[in-house]
Enzyme design. Structure first.
Site, PDB file in Angstrom:
ATOM      1  N   ARG A  99       3.433 -10.943   3.570  1.00  0.00           N
ATOM      2  CA  ARG A  99       2.098 -10.897   3.784  1.00  0.00           C
ATOM      3  C   ARG A  99       2.042 -10.742   5.499  1.00  0.00           C
ATOM      4  O   ARG A  99       2.549 -12.006   6.116  1.00  0.00           O
ATOM      5  CB  ARG A  99       1.078 -11.291   3.193  1.00  0.00           C
ATOM      6  CG  ARG A  99      -0.150 -11.398   3.427  1.00  0.00           C
ATOM      7  CD  ARG A  99      -0.706  -9.824   2.875  1.00  0.00           C
ATOM      8  NE  ARG A  99      -2.112 -10.039   2.698  1.00  0.00           N
ATOM      9  CZ  ARG A  99      -3.135  -8.806   2.706  1.00  0.00           C
ATOM     10  NH1 ARG A  99      -2.411  -7.743   2.604  1.00  0.00           N
ATOM     11  NH2 ARG A  99      -4.527  -9.139   2.404  1.00  0.00           N
ATOM     12  N   THR A 400      -2.896   1.997   0.487  1.00  0.00           N
ATOM     13  CA  THR A 400      -1.780   1.129   0.329  1.00  0.00           C
ATOM     14  C   THR A 400      -0.472   2.073  -0.213  1.00  0.00           C
ATOM     15  O   THR A 400      -0.946   3.328  -0.710  1.00  0.00           O
ATOM     16  CB  THR A 400      -2.048  -0.144  -0.297  1.00  0.00           C
ATOM     17  OG1 THR A 400      -2.761  -0.606   0.339  1.00  0.00           O
ATOM     18  CG2 THR A 400      -0.561  -0.975  -0.429  1.00  0.00           C
ATOM     19  N   THR A 418       1.804  -2.258   2.685  1.00  0.00           N
ATOM     20  CA  THR A 418       0.387  -1.580   3.383  1.00  0.00           C
ATOM     21  C   THR A 418       0.286  -1.847   4.856  1.00  0.00           C
ATOM     22  O   THR A 418       1.069  -2.858   5.356  1.00  0.00           O
ATOM     23  CB  THR A 418      -0.614  -2.235   2.718  1.00  0.00           C
ATOM     24  OG1 THR A 418      -1.922  -1.666   3.038  1.00  0.00           O
ATOM     25  CG2 THR A 418      -0.826  -3.750   2.875  1.00  0.00           C
ATOM     26  N   GLU A 420      -3.179  -1.681   5.577  1.00  0.00           N
ATOM     27  CA  GLU A 420      -4.496  -1.777   5.218  1.00  0.00           C
ATOM     28  C   GLU A 420      -5.457  -0.653   5.093  1.00  0.00           C
ATOM     29  O   GLU A 420      -5.162   0.165   4.249  1.00  0.00           O
ATOM     30  CB  GLU A 420      -5.129  -2.952   6.015  1.00  0.00           C
ATOM     31  CG  GLU A 420      -6.690  -3.500   5.549  1.00  0.00           C
ATOM     32  CD  GLU A 420      -6.812  -3.956   4.315  1.00  0.00           C
ATOM     33  OE1 GLU A 420      -7.918  -4.049   4.011  1.00  0.00           O
ATOM     34  OE2 GLU A 420      -5.748  -4.069   3.549  1.00  0.00           O
ATOM     35  N   GLU A 439      -4.847  -5.742   8.929  1.00  0.00           N
ATOM     36  CA  GLU A 439      -4.771  -6.725   7.820  1.00  0.00           C
ATOM     37  C   GLU A 439      -6.056  -7.886   8.009  1.00  0.00           C
ATOM     38  O   GLU A 439      -6.484  -8.630   7.051  1.00  0.00           O
ATOM     39  CB  GLU A 439      -3.416  -7.426   7.542  1.00  0.00           C
ATOM     40  CG  GLU A 439      -3.405  -7.557   6.353  1.00  0.00           C
ATOM     41  CD  GLU A 439      -3.328  -6.407   5.344  1.00  0.00           C
ATOM     42  OE1 GLU A 439      -4.153  -6.331   4.302  1.00  0.00           O
ATOM     43  OE2 GLU A 439      -2.413  -5.413   5.672  1.00  0.00           O
ATOM     44  N   ASP A 442      -9.084  -8.089   5.968  1.00  0.00           N
ATOM     45  CA  ASP A 442      -9.014  -8.502   4.594  1.00  0.00           C
ATOM     46  C   ASP A 442      -9.557  -9.970   4.230  1.00  0.00           C
ATOM     47  O   ASP A 442      -9.696 -10.544   3.347  1.00  0.00           O
ATOM     48  CB  ASP A 442      -7.542  -8.368   3.951  1.00  0.00           C
ATOM     49  CG  ASP A 442      -7.395  -7.518   3.116  1.00  0.00           C
ATOM     50  OD1 ASP A 442      -8.336  -6.829   2.544  1.00  0.00           O
ATOM     51  OD2 ASP A 442      -6.301  -7.364   2.269  1.00  0.00           O
ATOM     52  N   GLY A 483      -6.709  -1.238  -2.873  1.00  0.00           N
ATOM     53  CA  GLY A 483      -7.619  -2.382  -2.494  1.00  0.00           C
ATOM     54  C   GLY A 483      -7.813  -3.178  -3.686  1.00  0.00           C
ATOM     55  O   GLY A 483      -6.614  -3.385  -4.607  1.00  0.00           O
TER      56      GLY A 483
END
Length: 585
Positions: A99, A400, A418, A420, A439, A442, A483
């Site tokens: 991530r 994604t 992804t 995003e 990102e 998020d 999502g």
């Protein structure tokens, strides 16, 4: 500072009268390795690696790299993701968290001005939205630890597609058209994906030689080519001083070369739960997917869903999801920054308590978070924090991609990654042809919340790549983009397959309902007014408008006779691509 289009190298070659696209097959059964993706070229890339003796991990990186070319608006090396791997020889499951992380200069006030949250869309299309990309480091860890090939071999198919080009589909053109305004702000992106400021048309052959160049450099120097040197400098420059078109102005970001050089992927233990004799292995925090799916299934396990009328069972599915989302929103975030009560949330006893709050005949509108701390066995998290006021679920991109691969030796990969939003931040890195993520959006823009921005923190995700075992052997995989609707797509598909006995293709193609602790439930076009919807309306459920397509799932089923069935979407996202090494006759 701005950089005009005149200073840029045109990165795109467009040739009309492109060759016809390969026909997609969304379901395939056979033996040997298998792959299911939304892209025929990506599935072919994985299959070519399997046919050359590579394993599922090698093939997964090949497919992912190709998706970065053919589906660049949903994934790529400018983003991050979560990979769940079943290692057949060791009979164990591991996960790779790659991530994106917040740059070191980020604070919880990153998206505040004068104490107020900035406009979401302006936040997305900016350098400030870009998290430190983790994809290349994640691929490196996967190949080094569990693969049999190197970058040079597994990136070759994607380099070929980027050089030769691919035929623009109707969906690709539509997504470009929907993002024209964002893409027009950036000179590099306009040059690559727009023609005279407008989306490229279906049937166009689109080449991306700059992305081929990026992949060649990674193939030659490994992950260091991305995180150090010229490519890293190009990334940081694009974040700090976005390559805007003349007349445009966007926020710059704070990413530094040290942020890239210091990026680390995490090898994490999976979230493990059980459901009706199956063992489920999902993604742990900072993805909320594994925990939330497991909690909802634990709640549902107390009901005999298959013996009920379908509407009653679907009502319970929606209510279990509502409860699990209330807990997700209250407690889950990056475990390196927040002591989340995961053991309590996964407790069957906690699930029983939550189940007791469901009215089997009436939908709740919104529910409060439960108290998992009473079921928390970890002494390091002994106290329940002060209750937080409920807040509306924040925006989370639905854009994604997910795919899955297995090999002849029984290794399995379930992978969601992804950038995003569709097109991420909208920033194409000059000279390298890939889009940077957004990102950072998020994170919750304001607090106090567990998911506020902090230096080095990974934003909470909903990605839920899942591998399911039965009697110690792989039974099926499932995952989806979407999502926060990823969680409900995975949950509903498991219920369809396990409880309702649907074959996996039917389970995936069924109409999707997504309840995320709101007054209304998200549904797809054509659902409202159907007999199914009217039956659920009798329980008090209502539907969000406008309806939108939910998810694009991919799965592999490991059949009792030793064959495998790869399953992709039969109608969503332009139909998916399922391939097996040897087709059953």
């Amino acid at each position: 500072m701005t950089r005009t289009a005149t200073a840029l190298t045109l990165s795109l070659t467009i040739i009309l009268h492109a060759p016809l696209a390969l026909a997609k097959t969304p379901v395939a059964t056979g033996s040997g390795g298998a792959v299911a993706t939304i892209s025929e070229q990506a599935s072919q890339s994985a299959m070519s690696i399997l046919n050359k003796g590579g394993n599922a991990i090698d093939a997964a990186v090949a497919a992912a790299a190709t998706l970065g070319v053919t589906d660049p608006f949903s994934c790529g090396i400018g983003g991050g993701g979560f990979m769940v791997i079943y290692l057949a020889k060791d009979k164990r499951v591991i996960t790779i968290d790659h991530r994106e992380t917040a740059p070191a200069a980020v604070t919880p006030a990153a998206f505040l001005e004068n104490g107020k949250e900035i406009d979401f869309e302006k936040a997305v299309a900016s350098g400030a939205a870009v998290g430190v990309p983790g994809t290349v480091r994640g691929w490196h860890e996967a190949l080094e630890r569990y693969g049999t090939m190197h970058f040079k071999q597994v990136l070759a198919p994607a380099i070929d597609v980027a050089n030769k080009g691919f035929k623009v589909s109707g969906i690709f053109s539509q997504l470009t058209r929907e993002n024209e305004r964002k893409f027009q702000q950036f000179a590099t992106t306009s040059a690559l994906y727009l023609r005279d400021g407008k989306a490229v048309k279906p049937g166009t052959l689109l080449r991306n030689p700059d992305m081929a160049k990026a992949y060649r450099e990674i193939a030659a120097r490994g992950q260091r080519a991305f995180y150090e040197g010229p490519m890293a400098r190009a990334i940081v420059d694009a974040v700090q001083r976005p390559p805007v078109a003349a007349g445009s102005s966007v926020r710059g970001g704070s990413m530094m070369l040290a942020d890239l050089a210091n990026y680390e992927a995490r090898i994490r233990q999976p979230v493990v739960s059980t459901y009706r004799g199956y063992e489920l292995y999902g993604m742990p925090l900072p993805s909320s997917g594994g925990v939330t799916v497991a909690e909802a299934l634990n709640i549902l396990e107390g009901y005999d869903l298959k013996a009920m009328p379908r509407a009653n069972a679907e009502h319970l599915y929606l209510e279990a999801s509502r409860l699990a989302f209330a807990d997700r929103n209250a407690y889950l975030a990056d475990p390196e920054y927040v002591d989340a009560p995961v053991a309590g949330l996964l407790s069957k006893q906690f699930a029983a308590q939550r189940r007791s709050q469901i009215d089997t005949k009436r939908a709740a509108m919104e529910v409060a978070a439960g108290d998992p701390y009473a079921f928390q066995q970890d002494p390091s998290i002994p106290l329940r924090p002060q209750a937080r006021p409920q807040r509306a679920l924040g925006k989370e991109s639905a854009h994604t991609t997910h795919f899955t691969v297995s090999d002849k030796d029984g290794n399995v990969v379930s992978y969601t990654f992804t950038i995003e939003s569709w097109g991420g931040s909208g920033i194409v890195v000059p000279g390298y042809g890939f889009l940077l993520n957004n990102e950072m959006t998020d994170f919750d823009f304001s607090g106090p919340r567990p998911n506020v921005p902090e230096a080095g923190k990974r934003p909470r995700s909903s990605m839920a790549p899942t591998i399911v075992l039965r009697n110690g052997k792989p039974a099926f995989t499932i995952g989806s983009p979407g999502g926060s609707t990823i969680i409900t797509t995975v949950l509903q598909t498991i219920v369809n397959h396990v409880d309702f006995g649907m074959p996996m293709d039917a389970a995936i193609n069924a109409p999707r309902l997504s309840q995320r602790n709101g007054a209304l439930t998200s549904v797809e076009p054509g659902f409202a007014g159907s007999g199914q919807s009217k039956a659920l309306e009798g329980f008090g459920h209502g539907w969000e408008t406008p309806p939108e397509e939910i998810g694009a799932a991919n799965a592999i089923v490991f059949n009792p006779d030793g064959t495998v069935t790869a399953v992709s979407e039969g109608r969503r996202h332009g139909v998916g691509s399922a391939l097996v090494q040897k087709r059953a006759h």
